[in-house]
Scaffold this active site. Structure first.
Site, short mmCIF file in Angstrom:
data_model
loop_
_atom_site.label_atom_id
_atom_site.label_comp_id
_atom_site.label_asym_id
_atom_site.label_seq_id
_atom_site.Cartn_x
_atom_site.Cartn_y
_atom_site.Cartn_z
N HIS A 82 -9.88 0.46 7.35
CA HIS A 82 -9.07 0.31 6.13
C HIS A 82 -8.81 1.69 5.50
O HIS A 82 -7.75 1.93 4.93
CB HIS A 82 -9.81 -0.61 5.15
CG HIS A 82 -9.04 -0.91 3.91
ND1 HIS A 82 -7.79 -1.50 3.93
CD2 HIS A 82 -9.32 -0.70 2.59
CE1 HIS A 82 -7.34 -1.64 2.69
NE2 HIS A 82 -8.25 -1.16 1.86
N HIS A 133 -2.88 -12.71 -0.28
CA HIS A 133 -2.89 -12.83 1.18
C HIS A 133 -3.67 -14.07 1.60
O HIS A 133 -4.66 -14.44 0.99
CB HIS A 133 -3.57 -11.60 1.80
CG HIS A 133 -3.00 -10.29 1.39
ND1 HIS A 133 -3.37 -9.65 0.23
CD2 HIS A 133 -2.09 -9.48 1.99
CE1 HIS A 133 -2.70 -8.51 0.13
NE2 HIS A 133 -1.92 -8.38 1.18
N SER A 180 0.83 -1.21 0.00
CA SER A 180 0.00 0.00 0.00
C SER A 180 0.87 1.26 0.00
O SER A 180 1.84 1.34 0.75
CB SER A 180 -0.88 0.02 1.25
OG SER A 180 -1.62 -1.17 1.32
N TYR A 239 -5.66 -14.14 4.06
CA TYR A 239 -7.04 -13.78 4.44
C TYR A 239 -7.99 -13.75 3.24
O TYR A 239 -9.20 -13.75 3.41
CB TYR A 239 -7.08 -12.44 5.20
CG TYR A 239 -6.66 -11.22 4.42
CD1 TYR A 239 -7.47 -10.66 3.43
CD2 TYR A 239 -5.44 -10.60 4.68
CE1 TYR A 239 -7.07 -9.54 2.71
CE2 TYR A 239 -5.04 -9.48 3.99
CZ TYR A 239 -5.86 -8.96 3.00
OH TYR A 239 -5.46 -7.85 2.29
N GLU A 240 -7.42 -13.73 2.04
CA GLU A 240 -8.29 -13.77 0.85
C GLU A 240 -8.81 -15.19 0.61
O GLU A 240 -9.68 -15.40 -0.24
CB GLU A 240 -7.50 -13.33 -0.39
CG GLU A 240 -7.10 -11.87 -0.37
CD GLU A 240 -6.20 -11.53 -1.55
OE1 GLU A 240 -6.74 -11.35 -2.66
OE2 GLU A 240 -4.97 -11.46 -1.37
N ALA A 294 1.89 -2.35 4.43
CA ALA A 294 1.33 -1.43 5.42
C ALA A 294 1.19 -2.23 6.71
O ALA A 294 0.85 -3.41 6.68
CB ALA A 294 -0.02 -0.94 4.96
N HIS A 320 -5.32 -3.34 -5.01
CA HIS A 320 -4.20 -4.22 -5.40
C HIS A 320 -4.53 -4.71 -6.81
O HIS A 320 -5.35 -5.60 -6.99
CB HIS A 320 -4.06 -5.41 -4.46
CG HIS A 320 -3.45 -5.06 -3.14
ND1 HIS A 320 -4.08 -4.27 -2.22
CD2 HIS A 320 -2.26 -5.40 -2.58
CE1 HIS A 320 -3.30 -4.14 -1.16
NE2 HIS A 320 -2.19 -4.81 -1.34
N MET A 342 -0.41 -8.27 7.79
CA MET A 342 -1.02 -9.51 7.28
C MET A 342 -0.33 -10.07 6.03
O MET A 342 -0.93 -10.80 5.25
CB MET A 342 -2.50 -9.27 6.97
CG MET A 342 -3.29 -8.75 8.15
SD MET A 342 -4.96 -8.29 7.66
CE MET A 342 -5.48 -7.29 9.07
N SER A 343 0.91 -9.68 5.80
CA SER A 343 1.61 -10.17 4.59
C SER A 343 3.07 -10.44 4.93
O SER A 343 3.42 -10.66 6.09
CB SER A 343 1.49 -9.13 3.47
OG SER A 343 2.21 -7.97 3.80
N ASN A 397 -0.94 2.97 10.65
CA ASN A 397 -1.78 3.28 11.83
C ASN A 397 -1.03 2.83 13.07
O ASN A 397 -0.14 1.98 12.98
CB ASN A 397 -3.11 2.51 11.74
CG ASN A 397 -2.89 1.02 11.55
OD1 ASN A 397 -2.61 0.53 10.45
ND2 ASN A 397 -2.98 0.28 12.65
N1 HPA Z 1 -2.70 -4.83 11.87
C1 HPA Z 1 -2.57 -5.77 10.91
N2 HPA Z 1 -2.40 -5.47 9.63
C2 HPA Z 1 -2.35 -4.17 9.30
C3 HPA Z 1 -2.49 -3.15 10.25
C4 HPA Z 1 -2.67 -3.50 11.62
O1 HPA Z 1 -2.79 -2.66 12.51
N3 HPA Z 1 -2.40 -1.97 9.57
C5 HPA Z 1 -2.21 -2.29 8.27
N4 HPA Z 1 -2.19 -3.61 8.09
#
Ligand code: HPA
Length: 282
Positions: free
Chosen positions: A255, A91, A38, A93-94, A121, A69, A219-220, A243
């Site tokens: 998001h 990912h 990202s 999670y997909e 990110a 993406h 998550m990657s 964040n």
């Molecule tokens: N946690 C997990 N994955 C993320 C986060 C987070 O705070 N921010 C961006 N991807």
């Protein structure tokens, strides 16, 4: 999990052959692959003499389902170096298994890529972190990651029980720190912890990870880094702190916030990667 070794290797070979054939003869096959996380999408437009291939056209490649993406493999020149750029990644999670999320890494290895540059990110945990900061990854926690190496070992890529002491290349870390210094960019250095997602962590999970010395969570990256190191590739990785992690942030995570801060750090992130690539030699 890799259940059918021959079928998996067949996908890897077919994808590599498809990409090799798509590159006009006489043009060098890149030795570097940069995964555009990202905020790094603008880097693709800084490449010259580019061509691109849709993931949908590459045999065996999954398609990326995350909005933003795009799902294209870009091939071009960046700062005088031939590069592959993955615009879009896969990912867990997909719904993809980690062996499928990392298929492209083995394809890159087959094509002769020596350096995998991963960007992402991530939520920040360090006390002095602010949203839109950057962190170079020096190590990771893979406790919550299904191993992408599970199943029969692919001996042609690496050993059954690979060492994990040097997943992130020390010289690359140094070069990234030096590049950041020259650019006047503040670059944290820390440990990245993998979350399966797609839900963000709870504040209790973040407190636990903080006790373990984690700097950023996302998550990657970890499955890809494991496979790249298994293949003998060097790995460099940078997180954009999109964040503050759950519970550290005073507000609920969204998001939208992640995308907004990833975009805020975009210029410095792109500059860092460009300067690093320019300096990198093998
Ligand atoms: N946690 C997990 N994955 C993320 C986060 C987070 O705070 N921010 C961006 N991807």
């Amino acid at each position: 999990m890799i259940s059918d070794k021959d079928a998996y290797l067949n996908y890897v070979d077919s994808a590599a052959e498809y990409i090799r054939n798509a590159i006009p003869s006489g043009l060098e096959i890149p030795s570097v692959c940069i995964v555009l996380g990202s905020g790094l999408a603008p880097l693709a437009s800084e490449c010259t003499d580019t061509m691109s291939i849709s993931y949908a056209d590459i045999p065996g490649f999954p398609v990326s389902t995350v909005p933003g993406h795009e799902g294209r493999l870009i091939i071009g020149n960046l700062e005088g170096k031939r590069v592959f750029m993955m615009s879009g990644r896969f990912h867990y999670y997909e719904g993809y298994d980690t062996s499928l999320c990392t298929l492209y890494v083995r394809v890159m290895s087959k094509l002769g890529v020596k350096l995998l540059m991963l960007t992402n990110a991530a939520g920040g945990l360090l006390d002095d972190m602010n949203p839109a900061d950057l962190m170079v990854i020096e190590d990771h926690l893979s406790f919550f990651c299904d191993s992408p190496l599970r199943g029969p070992n692919l001996d042609e890529f690496g050993v059954r029980f690979p060492d994990q002491s040097f997943v992130y290349d020390k010289d690359c870390i140094e070069l990234l720190m030096k590049s950041a210094d020259e650019l006047g960019i503040r670059l944290h250095k820390g440990i990245y912890s993998y979350s399966k997602g797609p839900q963000y962590e709870t504040p209790a999970e973040i407190r636990a990870l903080k006790m373990l010395g984690v700097g950023a969570v996302g998550m990657s990256t970890v499955p890809e880094a494991i496979v790249a190191s298994h293949c003998g590739m060097k790995v460099a990785a940078v997180s954009c702190i999109s964040n503050l992690a759950a519970g550290i942030s005073k507000t609920a995570l969204t998001h939208e916030e992640v995308m907004e801060n990833a975009n805020k750090s975009s210029k410095s992130n792109c500059d860092l990667v460009k300067t690093f690539i320019k300096k990198w030699s093998y």
